[in-house]
Structure formats: structure tokens, C-alpha cells
Motif scaffolding. Structure first.
Motif, PDB file in Angstrom:
ATOM      1  N   VAL A   8       0.855  -1.184   0.000  1.00  0.00           N
ATOM      2  CA  VAL A   8       0.000   0.000   0.000  1.00  0.00           C
ATOM      3  C   VAL A   8       0.891   1.234   0.000  1.00  0.00           C
ATOM      4  N   GLY A   9       0.721   2.084  -0.998  1.00  0.00           N
ATOM      5  CA  GLY A   9       1.560   3.274  -1.116  1.00  0.00           C
ATOM      6  C   GLY A   9       1.164   4.380  -0.161  1.00  0.00           C
ATOM      7  N   GLY A  10       1.970   5.416  -0.138  1.00  0.00           N
ATOM      8  CA  GLY A  10       1.773   6.491   0.823  1.00  0.00           C
ATOM      9  C   GLY A  10       0.496   7.280   0.642  1.00  0.00           C
ATOM     10  N   LEU A  11       0.071   7.523  -0.597  1.00  0.00           N
ATOM     11  CA  LEU A  11      -1.136   8.319  -0.813  1.00  0.00           C
ATOM     12  C   LEU A  11      -2.385   7.596  -0.338  1.00  0.00           C
ATOM     13  N   THR A  12      -2.507   6.321  -0.718  1.00  0.00           N
ATOM     14  CA  THR A  12      -3.664   5.544  -0.282  1.00  0.00           C
ATOM     15  C   THR A  12      -3.682   5.412   1.235  1.00  0.00           C
ATOM     16  N   ALA A  13      -2.514   5.134   1.813  1.00  0.00           N
ATOM     17  CA  ALA A  13      -2.423   5.004   3.263  1.00  0.00           C
ATOM     18  C   ALA A  13      -2.818   6.306   3.956  1.00  0.00           C
ATOM     19  N   THR A  14      -2.365   7.416   3.414  1.00  0.00           N
ATOM     20  CA  THR A  14      -2.700   8.721   3.991  1.00  0.00           C
ATOM     21  C   THR A  14      -4.201   8.929   4.046  1.00  0.00           C
ATOM     22  N   GLU A  15      -4.866   8.647   2.947  1.00  0.00           N
ATOM     23  CA  GLU A  15      -6.306   8.894   2.882  1.00  0.00           C
ATOM     24  C   GLU A  15      -7.079   7.987   3.846  1.00  0.00           C
ATOM     25  N   ILE A  16      -6.701   6.717   3.884  1.00  0.00           N
ATOM     26  CA  ILE A  16      -7.410   5.773   4.754  1.00  0.00           C
ATOM     27  C   ILE A  16      -7.156   6.093   6.231  1.00  0.00           C
ATOM     28  N   MET A  17      -5.898   6.431   6.554  1.00  0.00           N
ATOM     29  CA  MET A  17      -5.583   6.762   7.943  1.00  0.00           C
ATOM     30  C   MET A  17      -6.348   8.001   8.412  1.00  0.00           C
ATOM     31  N   LEU A  18      -6.486   8.978   7.530  1.00  0.00           N
ATOM     32  CA  LEU A  18      -7.206  10.196   7.907  1.00  0.00           C
ATOM     33  C   LEU A  18      -8.702   9.964   8.011  1.00  0.00           C
ATOM     34  N   GLU A  19      -9.214   8.971   7.289  1.00  0.00           N
ATOM     35  CA  GLU A  19     -10.610   8.581   7.476  1.00  0.00           C
ATOM     36  C   GLU A  19     -10.826   8.110   8.907  1.00  0.00           C
ATOM     37  N   ARG A  20      -9.866   7.339   9.401  1.00  0.00           N
ATOM     38  CA  ARG A  20     -10.026   6.712  10.705  1.00  0.00           C
ATOM     39  C   ARG A  20      -9.648   7.642  11.852  1.00  0.00           C
ATOM     40  N   ARG A  21      -8.616   8.438  11.623  1.00  0.00           N
ATOM     41  CA  ARG A  21      -8.180   9.372  12.670  1.00  0.00           C
ATOM     42  C   ARG A  21      -7.860  10.717  12.011  1.00  0.00           C
ATOM     43  N   PRO A  22      -8.881  11.548  11.837  1.00  0.00           N
ATOM     44  CA  PRO A  22      -8.708  12.815  11.112  1.00  0.00           C
ATOM     45  C   PRO A  22      -7.695  13.768  11.736  1.00  0.00           C
ATOM     46  N   ASP A  23      -7.421  13.619  13.030  1.00  0.00           N
ATOM     47  CA  ASP A  23      -6.493  14.548  13.695  1.00  0.00           C
ATOM     48  C   ASP A  23      -5.026  14.192  13.481  1.00  0.00           C
ATOM     49  N   THR A  24      -4.754  13.060  12.849  1.00  0.00           N
ATOM     50  CA  THR A  24      -3.371  12.674  12.579  1.00  0.00           C
ATOM     51  C   THR A  24      -2.757  13.628  11.555  1.00  0.00           C
ATOM     52  N   ARG A  25      -1.545  14.097  11.845  1.00  0.00           N
ATOM     53  CA  ARG A  25      -0.858  14.986  10.890  1.00  0.00           C
ATOM     54  C   ARG A  25       0.100  14.141  10.059  1.00  0.00           C
ATOM     55  N   ILE A  26      -0.092  14.137   8.756  1.00  0.00           N
ATOM     56  CA  ILE A  26       0.753  13.331   7.889  1.00  0.00           C
ATOM     57  C   ILE A  26       1.616  14.235   7.014  1.00  0.00           C
ATOM     58  N   VAL A  27       2.918  13.969   7.051  1.00  0.00           N
ATOM     59  CA  VAL A  27       3.884  14.712   6.249  1.00  0.00           C
ATOM     60  C   VAL A  27       4.525  13.732   5.269  1.00  0.00           C
TER      61      VAL A  27
END
Length: 214
Positions: A63-82
Motif C-alpha cells: 500500500v503506497g503512501g497516498l492511499t495510506a494517507t487517505e485511509i488513515m485520515l478517514e479513521r483518525r482525522p487529527d493525525t498529521r501526515i507529512v
């Protein structure tokens, strides 16, 4: 220390991850709580690790970074991803931001700039390193914003006649998250009705599984 910033590093190059970890561990107020090798691991361990900031590589196996970013933010919107990447291509940067990343760093940035990025996103601000800022070109007037891979998946589900609740169950996300995706899809495509979404999907080969990119 209870006020330490909890950081997770996601990169399939172990030496890169360990190098960043050693840099960040020199700061007393930062705690590196995990180094993971791909986006799937990041998604699976998000709840148990509960990071404040995730430094995410773009191109990884499974799973690449973009897909992971979107799914993680679905689950925990307050996570800051750089996003931490070798690529300064404007399309990479714009895509990362459209997927919800709060920052974009090139891997050759000075050590202290990683710290600056963490401080910025923890304060609620977007952070782009100098190389990334210089690569972003203004969008042509009237240009349509592309759907993310996750939004394409949601569109397929909705266009197939599924309700928000059914989509939420199929993708293991909340109904509210589906509703948010639905609004964003309609906004990006300039479509106001579900019938319009179905028609768009049919015209672009989505419902036939032709792999048409939206």
C-alpha cells in the motif's frame, strides 16, 4: 514526558527510516514510537500506536503512501501526515496535499527542516519545504480537481446503487466519512445528484471495470 510529540516513520528503506529516527531522537520533546515499512502496516497499527505525526514515504510496496494517507485520515482525522519523498514533481506534491497530507518534504532537506515541519503541522499549519514550494504551479483556470483513488472506489460503490450505509459497511468506515467523500466527489466533478454520479461512472467505464481513471 506527557507532552512529547509521538512520531511514526513509514518508509520501506530501512536505512532511511533509521536515519530519520536517529535525527528526531536527539530532541527531548519528540518520541519516535514506530518505524514501519509500508502503508498497510501504517493503517493496521494506527489505532495501537496513535501517533501525532506520521512521516510517510510515497512509493512503497503493498500500500503506497497516498492511499495510506487517505485511509488513515478517514479513521483518525487529527493525525498529521507529512510526505517525505525524493520527488519534486508538481503532480506528486499536489496529489499528496489533495489526499490530506499537511506537509511535503524532499528527502534531501536539512536535518532541522524535518523538525520545522513537525512543529508546523502540530500547530495546524501546512508545511512545504523550499523545493516543494518552487515546484507547484498554479492550476489553469477551470481545471477540474482529480479524484483520489479512494474517492474513485467510493464513486464505484455509489454508482452501483449502494446506500451510504452499505458503502460504509463494505469499506469498514463510518457513514459520516462516506457522506464527506460523496460531497467531495460531487464538488470535484461538478455533479449535484446521485443519478449524475451514476451517469458519469457509466460514461467513464467505471461500472464496467474498464479501469478508466477519473
Amino acid at each position: 514526558m506527557t507532552d512529547q510529540v509521538r512520531v511514526v516513520i513509514v518508509d520501506d528503506h530501512r536505512m532511511v527510516a533509521e536515519g530519520i529516527k536517529s535525527i528526531l531522537e536527539s530532541y527531548d520533546d519528540i518520541s519516535v514510537i514506530g518505524t514501519l515499512s509500508n502503508g498497510r502496516e501504517a493503517i493496521e497499527k494506527l489505532d495501537s500506536l496513535n501517533p501525532d505525526v506520521v512521516l510517510m514515504d510515497l512509493n512503497m510496496p503493498e500500500v503506497g503512501g497516498l492511499t495510506a494517507t487517505e485511509i488513515m485520515l478517514e479513521r483518525r482525522p487529527d493525525t498529521r501526515i507529512v510526505i517525505l519523498s525524493m520527488h519534486d514533481n508538481p503532480e506528486y506534491i499536489s496529489s499528496a496535499l489533495s489526499h490530506g497530507a499537511m506537509g511535503y518534504l524532499l528527502k534531501d532537506v536539512p536535518t532541522d527542516e524535518i523538525r520545522q515541519a513537525i512543529d508546523a503541522v502540530m500547530g495546524g499549519a501546512q508545511y512545504l519545504c523550499t523545493g516543494a514550494k518552487g515546484s507547484i504551479a498554479p492550476k489553469p483556470e477551470g481545471a477540474r480537481e482529480a479524484l483520489t483513488e479512494r474517492e474513485q472506489t467510493i464513486l464505484l460503490q455509489l454508482a452501483s446503487g449502494k446506500s451510504n450505509k452499505e458503502v460504509a459497511g463494505a469499506l469498514d468506515i463510518s457513514v459520516r466519512t462516506v457522506e464527506t467523500h460523496r460531497k467531495n466527489i460531487k464538488r470535484k466533478l461538478g455533479i449535484s445528484s446521485t443519478a449524475g454520479l451514476t451517469r458519469y461512472a457509466m460514461e467513464h467505464g467505471v461500472l464496467q471495470g474498464t479501469g478508466g481513471r477519473l
